[in-house]
Design an enzyme around this catalytic site. Structure first.
Site, PDB file in Angstrom:
ATOM      1  N   ASP A   1      33.885   5.795  42.235  1.00 14.35           N
ATOM      2  CA  ASP A   1      33.026   6.936  41.956  1.00 14.35           C
ATOM      3  C   ASP A   1      33.779   8.088  41.294  1.00 14.35           C
TER       4      ASP A   1
ATOM      5  N   CYS B   1      14.520  -9.435  39.686  1.00 10.49           N
ATOM      6  CA  CYS B   1      13.356  -8.567  39.870  1.00 10.49           C
ATOM      7  C   CYS B   1      12.081  -9.341  39.582  1.00 10.49           C
TER       8      CYS B   1
ATOM      9  N   CYS C   1       8.231  -7.911  39.257  1.00 11.24           N
ATOM     10  CA  CYS C   1       8.096  -6.638  39.985  1.00 11.24           C
ATOM     11  C   CYS C   1       8.478  -5.468  39.073  1.00 11.24           C
TER      12      CYS C   1
ATOM     13  N   CYS D   1       9.681   0.083  41.153  1.00 13.08           N
ATOM     14  CA  CYS D   1      10.506   1.288  41.039  1.00 13.08           C
ATOM     15  C   CYS D   1      10.097   2.107  39.809  1.00 13.08           C
TER      16      CYS D   1
ATOM     17  N   CYS E   1       8.824   6.057  40.655  1.00 13.25           N
ATOM     18  CA  CYS E   1       9.688   7.208  40.362  1.00 13.25           C
ATOM     19  C   CYS E   1       8.820   8.456  40.170  1.00 13.25           C
TER      20      CYS E   1
ATOM     21  N   CYS F   1      15.681  12.721  36.059  1.00 13.79           N
ATOM     22  CA  CYS F   1      15.997  12.095  37.353  1.00 13.79           C
ATOM     23  C   CYS F   1      16.358  13.159  38.387  1.00 13.79           C
TER      24      CYS F   1
ATOM     25  N   CYS G   1      18.086  11.284  45.648  1.00 12.37           N
ATOM     26  CA  CYS G   1      16.705  10.777  45.647  1.00 12.37           C
ATOM     27  C   CYS G   1      16.786   9.274  45.913  1.00 12.37           C
TER      28      CYS G   1
ATOM     29  N   CYS H   1      13.452   5.103  44.245  1.00 10.21           N
ATOM     30  CA  CYS H   1      13.446   3.831  43.519  1.00 10.21           C
ATOM     31  C   CYS H   1      14.156   2.720  44.305  1.00 10.21           C
TER      32      CYS H   1
ATOM     33  N   CYS I   1      11.747  -0.763  46.911  1.00 13.94           N
ATOM     34  CA  CYS I   1      12.180  -2.058  46.369  1.00 13.94           C
ATOM     35  C   CYS I   1      11.961  -3.183  47.395  1.00 13.94           C
TER      36      CYS I   1
HETATM   37  C1  B12 Z   1      26.241   8.975  36.243  1.00 12.12           C
HETATM   38  C2  B12 Z   1      25.848   8.429  37.586  1.00 12.12           C
HETATM   39  C3  B12 Z   1      24.602   8.761  38.087  1.00 12.12           C
HETATM   40  C4  B12 Z   1      23.566   9.490  37.252  1.00 12.12           C
HETATM   41  C5  B12 Z   1      22.910   8.494  36.269  1.00 12.12           C
HETATM   42  C6  B12 Z   1      22.621   7.141  36.886  1.00 12.12           C
HETATM   43  C7  B12 Z   1      22.429   6.023  35.870  1.00 12.12           C
HETATM   44  N1  B12 Z   1      21.499   5.120  36.174  1.00 12.12           N
HETATM   45  O1  B12 Z   1      23.094   5.968  34.865  1.00 12.12           O
HETATM   46  C8  B12 Z   1      22.630  10.067  38.343  1.00 12.12           C
HETATM   47  C9  B12 Z   1      23.155  11.429  38.749  1.00 12.12           C
HETATM   48  C10 B12 Z   1      21.173  10.170  37.960  1.00 12.12           C
HETATM   49  C11 B12 Z   1      22.888   9.066  39.468  1.00 12.12           C
HETATM   50  C12 B12 Z   1      21.981   8.807  40.468  1.00 12.12           C
HETATM   51  C13 B12 Z   1      22.209   7.913  41.489  1.00 12.12           C
HETATM   52  N2  B12 Z   1      23.365   7.301  41.771  1.00 12.12           N
HETATM   53 CO1  B12 Z   1      24.908   7.383  40.614  1.00 12.12          CO
HETATM   54  N3  B12 Z   1      26.448   7.215  39.526  1.00 12.12           N
HETATM   55  C14 B12 Z   1      26.719   7.615  38.326  1.00 12.12           C
HETATM   56  C15 B12 Z   1      28.110   7.138  37.900  1.00 12.12           C
HETATM   57  C16 B12 Z   1      29.093   8.314  38.021  1.00 12.12           C
HETATM   58  C17 B12 Z   1      28.171   6.547  36.494  1.00 12.12           C
HETATM   59  C18 B12 Z   1      27.021   5.572  36.148  1.00 12.12           C
HETATM   60  C19 B12 Z   1      27.016   5.181  34.688  1.00 12.12           C
HETATM   61  O2  B12 Z   1      28.059   5.155  34.061  1.00 12.12           O
HETATM   62  N4  B12 Z   1      25.838   4.919  34.121  1.00 12.12           N
HETATM   63  C20 B12 Z   1      25.776   4.573  32.737  1.00 12.12           C
HETATM   64  C21 B12 Z   1      24.858   3.419  32.422  1.00 12.12           C
HETATM   65  C22 B12 Z   1      25.162   2.838  31.038  1.00 12.12           C
HETATM   66  O3  B12 Z   1      25.099   2.418  33.344  1.00 12.12           O
HETATM   67  P1  B12 Z   1      23.938   1.797  34.237  1.00 12.12           P
HETATM   68  O4  B12 Z   1      22.924   2.793  34.586  1.00 12.12           O
HETATM   69  O5  B12 Z   1      24.623   1.101  35.361  1.00 12.12           O
HETATM   70  O6  B12 Z   1      23.271   0.822  33.227  1.00 12.12           O
HETATM   71  C23 B12 Z   1      23.343  -0.575  33.317  1.00 12.12           C
HETATM   72  C24 B12 Z   1      21.951  -1.141  33.398  1.00 12.12           C
HETATM   73  O7  B12 Z   1      21.108  -0.309  32.625  1.00 12.12           O
HETATM   74  C25 B12 Z   1      22.158  -2.484  32.732  1.00 12.12           C
HETATM   75  N5  B12 Z   1      21.114  -2.761  31.804  1.00 12.12           N
HETATM   76  C26 B12 Z   1      21.136  -2.555  30.493  1.00 12.12           C
HETATM   77  N6  B12 Z   1      20.009  -3.005  29.938  1.00 12.12           N
HETATM   78  C27 B12 Z   1      19.254  -3.512  30.936  1.00 12.12           C
HETATM   79  C28 B12 Z   1      17.999  -4.118  30.929  1.00 12.12           C
HETATM   80  C29 B12 Z   1      17.437  -4.551  32.133  1.00 12.12           C
HETATM   81  C30 B12 Z   1      16.127  -5.229  32.104  1.00 12.12           C
HETATM   82  C31 B12 Z   1      18.140  -4.338  33.371  1.00 12.12           C
HETATM   83  C32 B12 Z   1      17.542  -4.729  34.655  1.00 12.12           C
HETATM   84  C33 B12 Z   1      19.424  -3.721  33.366  1.00 12.12           C
HETATM   85  C34 B12 Z   1      19.949  -3.333  32.137  1.00 12.12           C
HETATM   86  O8  B12 Z   1      23.360  -2.450  31.984  1.00 12.12           O
HETATM   87  C35 B12 Z   1      23.875  -1.147  32.004  1.00 12.12           C
HETATM   88  C36 B12 Z   1      25.369  -1.162  31.946  1.00 12.12           C
HETATM   89  O9  B12 Z   1      25.772  -1.700  30.710  1.00 12.12           O
HETATM   90  C37 B12 Z   1      28.385   6.009  38.955  1.00 12.12           C
HETATM   91  C38 B12 Z   1      29.848   5.944  39.444  1.00 12.12           C
HETATM   92  C39 B12 Z   1      30.730   5.281  38.430  1.00 12.12           C
HETATM   93  N7  B12 Z   1      31.899   5.840  38.199  1.00 12.12           N
HETATM   94  O10 B12 Z   1      30.371   4.280  37.851  1.00 12.12           O
HETATM   95  C40 B12 Z   1      27.434   6.369  40.128  1.00 12.12           C
HETATM   96  C41 B12 Z   1      26.655   5.225  40.782  1.00 12.12           C
HETATM   97  C42 B12 Z   1      26.021   4.392  39.700  1.00 12.12           C
HETATM   98  N8  B12 Z   1      25.621   5.927  41.524  1.00 12.12           N
HETATM   99  C43 B12 Z   1      25.334   5.417  42.660  1.00 12.12           C
HETATM  100  C44 B12 Z   1      24.303   5.875  43.509  1.00 12.12           C
HETATM  101  C45 B12 Z   1      24.336   5.415  44.962  1.00 12.12           C
HETATM  102  C46 B12 Z   1      23.305   6.711  43.004  1.00 12.12           C
HETATM  103  C47 B12 Z   1      21.970   7.104  43.677  1.00 12.12           C
HETATM  104  C48 B12 Z   1      21.333   5.997  44.495  1.00 12.12           C
HETATM  105  C49 B12 Z   1      22.215   8.351  44.559  1.00 12.12           C
HETATM  106  C50 B12 Z   1      20.954   8.964  45.151  1.00 12.12           C
HETATM  107  N9  B12 Z   1      20.385   8.420  46.194  1.00 12.12           N
HETATM  108  O11 B12 Z   1      20.511   9.977  44.676  1.00 12.12           O
HETATM  109  C51 B12 Z   1      21.121   7.513  42.452  1.00 12.12           C
HETATM  110  C52 B12 Z   1      20.369   6.297  41.883  1.00 12.12           C
HETATM  111  C53 B12 Z   1      19.603   6.597  40.644  1.00 12.12           C
HETATM  112  C54 B12 Z   1      19.457   5.352  39.766  1.00 12.12           C
HETATM  113  N10 B12 Z   1      18.256   4.814  39.719  1.00 12.12           N
HETATM  114  O12 B12 Z   1      20.433   4.930  39.171  1.00 12.12           O
HETATM  115  C55 B12 Z   1      26.173   4.178  42.950  1.00 12.12           C
HETATM  116  C56 B12 Z   1      25.297   2.934  42.700  1.00 12.12           C
HETATM  117  C57 B12 Z   1      25.548   1.791  43.662  1.00 12.12           C
HETATM  118  C58 B12 Z   1      24.693   0.604  43.334  1.00 12.12           C
HETATM  119  N11 B12 Z   1      24.481  -0.234  44.328  1.00 12.12           N
HETATM  120  O13 B12 Z   1      24.227   0.418  42.215  1.00 12.12           O
HETATM  121  C59 B12 Z   1      27.349   4.367  41.897  1.00 12.12           C
HETATM  122  C60 B12 Z   1      27.924   3.080  41.341  1.00 12.12           C
HETATM  123  C61 B12 Z   1      28.424   5.177  42.628  1.00 12.12           C
HETATM  124  C62 B12 Z   1      29.355   4.295  43.441  1.00 12.12           C
HETATM  125  N12 B12 Z   1      30.637   4.276  43.108  1.00 12.12           N
HETATM  126  O14 B12 Z   1      28.924   3.613  44.344  1.00 12.12           O
HETATM  127  N13 B12 Z   1      24.099   8.468  39.314  1.00 12.12           N
HETATM  128  S1  SF4 Z   2      11.537  -2.335  42.891  1.00 14.24           S
HETATM  129 FE1  SF4 Z   2      13.415  -3.613  43.152  1.00 14.24          FE
HETATM  130  S2  SF4 Z   2      12.728  -5.716  42.670  1.00 14.24           S
HETATM  131 FE2  SF4 Z   2      11.135  -4.328  41.918  1.00 14.24          FE
HETATM  132  S3  SF4 Z   2      11.698  -3.984  39.766  1.00 14.24           S
HETATM  133 FE3  SF4 Z   2      12.626  -2.313  40.931  1.00 14.24          FE
HETATM  134  S4  SF4 Z   2      14.707  -3.023  41.399  1.00 14.24           S
HETATM  135 FE4  SF4 Z   2      13.528  -4.832  40.771  1.00 14.24          FE
HETATM  136  S1  SF4 Z   3      16.603   8.493  41.808  1.00 15.33           S
HETATM  137 FE1  SF4 Z   3      14.488   9.286  42.072  1.00 15.33          FE
HETATM  138  S2  SF4 Z   3      14.051  10.451  40.208  1.00 15.33           S
HETATM  139 FE2  SF4 Z   3      15.895   9.184  39.797  1.00 15.33          FE
HETATM  140  S3  SF4 Z   3      15.092   7.281  38.885  1.00 15.33           S
HETATM  141 FE3  SF4 Z   3      15.197   6.897  41.102  1.00 15.33          FE
HETATM  142  S4  SF4 Z   3      13.154   7.491  41.858  1.00 15.33           S
HETATM  143 FE4  SF4 Z   3      13.357   8.364  39.825  1.00 15.33          FE
END
Ligand code: B12
Ligand code: SF4
Ligand code: SF4
Length: 340
Positions: free
Chosen positions: A114, A173, A176, A179, A183, A199, A225, A228, A232
Site C-alpha cells: 500500500d 463475476c 452479475c 456492484c 455504487c 468514488c 466506502c 461495492c 457482492c
Molecule cells: C489508488 C487506490 C485507490 C483509489 C482508486 C481505486 C482504483 N480502483 O483504482 C481509491 C481511493 C478510490 C481506492 C478505494 C479503495 N481501495 Co484502494 N488503493 C489504491 C492503490 C493505492 C492503487 C490502485 C491502483 O493503482 N489502481 C489503478 C488501476 C489501473 O488499477 P485497478 O483499479 O486495480 O485496475 C485493474 C482492473 O481495472 C483490471 N481491469 C482492467 N480492465 C478490466 C476489465 C474487467 C471486465 C475487469 C473485471 C477488470 C479489468 O485491470 C486493472 C489493472 O491493470 C492501491 C494500493 C497499491 N499500491 O496498489 C489500493 C488498493 C487497491 N485499495 C484497496 C482497498 C481495500 C480499497 C477500498 C476497498 C477501501 C474502502 N473501503 O474505501 C476502496 C475500494 C474501491 C474500489 N472499488 O476499488 C486494496 C484492495 C484490496 C483488494 N482485495 O483488491 C489495495 C490493493 C490496497 C492494499 N494494499 O491492500 N483505492
Molecule cells: S458484485 Fe461481485 S460478483 Fe457481482 S459483478 Fe461486482 S465484483 Fe463481480
Molecule cells: S467504493 Fe463506494 S463510491 Fe467507490 S466505487 Fe465502490 S461503491 Fe462506488
C-alpha cells in the site's frame, strides 16, 4: 500467498496511463504519480527476480447495532471495514518475516504494501491469488475481496505459482453486475474501471471541498466506502461457507460525529492519524463529519446545533461552507444567516 516474476506489469502500466489521460484518476497521486515506477518491481529492488505476494483478510462480522458506547441520540459516522484496525501493519509484519527468511539465505528482499511503489492488485493477480471483480477489487476464490495486499520483492529465483483463474479479467463475476448498479455515485463507469472523481472512498481522502453533487450520497460515511463489496454475492457466499470471526474489541465501526467536531487537531490526529487524510490536515476529517452530520443529524438536537454554530463562525471558508450545507440540509437555514 503466491509467487510471481518481477517482470514489468505492462497491462497495468497502460491502464494507469490511459485512465490518467481520461481524468479518471481524479488528481490522485499514489501509483498514478509515476506509472513507469509503480509497475516495475526492478525500480524497488534492482536485480529483482520474484515477488512473494500476500493477502491479509480483514473479513470480520459486522458489529451488532448495539454499539453501546454511543448514546442513541448521538449521530454517528460509518468507518469502512479496512480502516477499523491497522491491517496493513499486520500484513507488513507477516511479509517482513518472509523478507527476513530470504535475507537469511543471502538474498535481498524488500516489503512493499500500500505505498506508491507497486500496484499491489496487479502483483496479487499475476501471483494467482485471485481475479479482478467488476468492482475492480481482487477477489480471492473462497474468501472474496475483504483483504489487503502486499509483496516482498526479492532477487531470489523463486518459482511462480499458477494463476487462480487462467485468463483473468472479469471471469468469476459471470453475468452479475450488482456492484455497478449499487455504487451510490455511479463511480464504476465500466466493469473494472473506477472514476475516482466520483468514488466516495477517494472523495473522503481528497483535498479541497467535498463535491456538492455527491454529498447526499456520502450518507453517514466518515472514512472509506464498502458498498461495492457489501453487495457482492461472492463475498456473501464466502461468509456463508466460512462464517467470519467476530470483530476485535479495539476495532471501531462507528465514530461519534459530534465528538469529531469537538476534538482539537491533536486529538483528531491521535485518534485517526493512521487514516490517509490529505496533507495530514485534520480539517478534512471535520469536513467529512459535517457532511455526514448534515445527512444523518437532527436539526433540533442542542449538541448538533451548538457544533454547527461553532463551525459556521470560524475563519475557514472551506469549513464554513460545509457547515452551511449541513445546517440547511437539517432544515436550519436560520443558523446560516442572510449572507450565506
Ligand atoms: C489508488 C487506490 C485507490 C483509489 C482508486 C481505486 C482504483 N480502483 O483504482 C481509491 C481511493 C478510490 C481506492 C478505494 C479503495 N481501495 Co484502494 N488503493 C489504491 C492503490 C493505492 C492503487 C490502485 C491502483 O493503482 N489502481 C489503478 C488501476 C489501473 O488499477 P485497478 O483499479 O486495480 O485496475 C485493474 C482492473 O481495472 C483490471 N481491469 C482492467 N480492465 C478490466 C476489465 C474487467 C471486465 C475487469 C473485471 C477488470 C479489468 O485491470 C486493472 C489493472 O491493470 C492501491 C494500493 C497499491 N499500491 O496498489 C489500493 C488498493 C487497491 N485499495 C484497496 C482497498 C481495500 C480499497 C477500498 C476497498 C477501501 C474502502 N473501503 O474505501 C476502496 C475500494 C474501491 C474500489 N472499488 O476499488 C486494496 C484492495 C484490496 C483488494 N482485495 O483488491 C489495495 C490493493 C490496497 C492494499 N494494499 O491492500 N483505492
Ligand atoms: S458484485 Fe461481485 S460478483 Fe457481482 S459483478 Fe461486482 S465484483 Fe463481480
Ligand atoms: S467504493 Fe463506494 S463510491 Fe467507490 S466505487 Fe465502490 S461503491 Fe462506488
Amino acid at each position: 500467498m503466491g509467487v510471481t516474476t518481477a517482470d514489468v506489469f505492462d497491462r497495468t502500466r497502460a491502464d494507469l496511463v490511459e485512465r490518467k489521460g481520461l481524468g479518471l484518476d481524479g488528481g490522485m497521486q499514489f501509483t498514478y504519480r509515476n506509472p513507469e515506477r509503480s509497475t516495475d518491481p526492478g525500480r524497488i529492488l534492482p536485480g529483482a527476480r520474484a515477488l512473494v505476494v500476500g493477502a491479509w483478510s480483514y473479513r470480520h462480522e459486522e458489529p451488532s447495532s448495539g454499539e453501546v458506547r454511543f448514546l442513541p441520540t448521538r449521530p454517528t459516522g460509518h468507518v469502512a471495514r479496512y480502516a477499523r484496525q491497522d491491517h496493513y501493519a499486520s500484513l507488513r509484519g507477516a511479509l517482513a518475516v518472509i523478507a527476513e527468511a530470504l535475507g537469511g539465505h543471502g538474498f535481498r528482499a524488500r516489503v512493499v504494501c500500500d505505498d506508491n511503489g507497486l500496484v499491489d492488485r496487479a502483483a496479487a493477480h499475476r501471483a494467482g491469488l485471485g481475479f479482478f471483480g467488476k468492482n475492480s477489487l481482487l477477489l480471492i476464490p473462497g474468501f472474496g475481496s475483504w483483504s489487503v495486499l502486499g509483496s516482498v520483492v526479492t532477487d531470489a529465483p523463486l518459482r511462480p505459482t499458477a494463476p487462480a483463474v487462467p485468463s483473468a479479467h472479469g471471469r468469476g463475476c459471470g453475468s452479475c453486475s450488482r456492484c455497478l448498479t449499487a455504487c451510490p455515485t455511479g463511480a464504476l463507469v465500466a466493469p473494472g474501471v473506477l472514476d475516482a472523481r466520483r468514488c466516495l472512498a477517494w472523495l473522503v481522502q481528497a483535498p479541497g471541498s467535498f463535491p456538492e453533487p455527491y454529498r447526499q450520497a456520502l450518507g453517514d460515511r466518515i472514512y472509506g466506502c464498502d458498498e461495492c463489496q457489501q453487495v457482492c454475492p461472492i463475498n456473501r457466499v464466502a461468509d456463508r461457507r466460512v462464517p467470519p470471526p467476530p470483530p476485535s474489541p479495539d476495532s471501531r465501526s462507528r465514530v461519534d460525529l459530534i465528538e469529531i467536531l469537538e476534538s482539537s487537531d491533536g486529538e483528531l490526529m491521535a485518534a485517526h492519524g493512521r487514516w490517509y487524510i490529505a496533507g495530514r490536515d485534520p480539517r478534512y476529517l471535520r469536513r467529512n463529519a459535517l457532511v455526514a452530520l448534515g445527512n444523518v443529524g437532527d436539526g433540533t438536537d442542542p449538541a448538533t446545533v451548538r457544533t454547527l454554530r461553532r463551525w459556521l463562525s470560524v475563519d475557514d471558508g472551506m469549513i464554513v461552507e460545509h457547515a452551511r450545507w449541513a445546517a440547511r440540509r437539517l432544515g436550519r437555514d436560520d443558523l446560516v444567516g442572510t449572507d450565506g
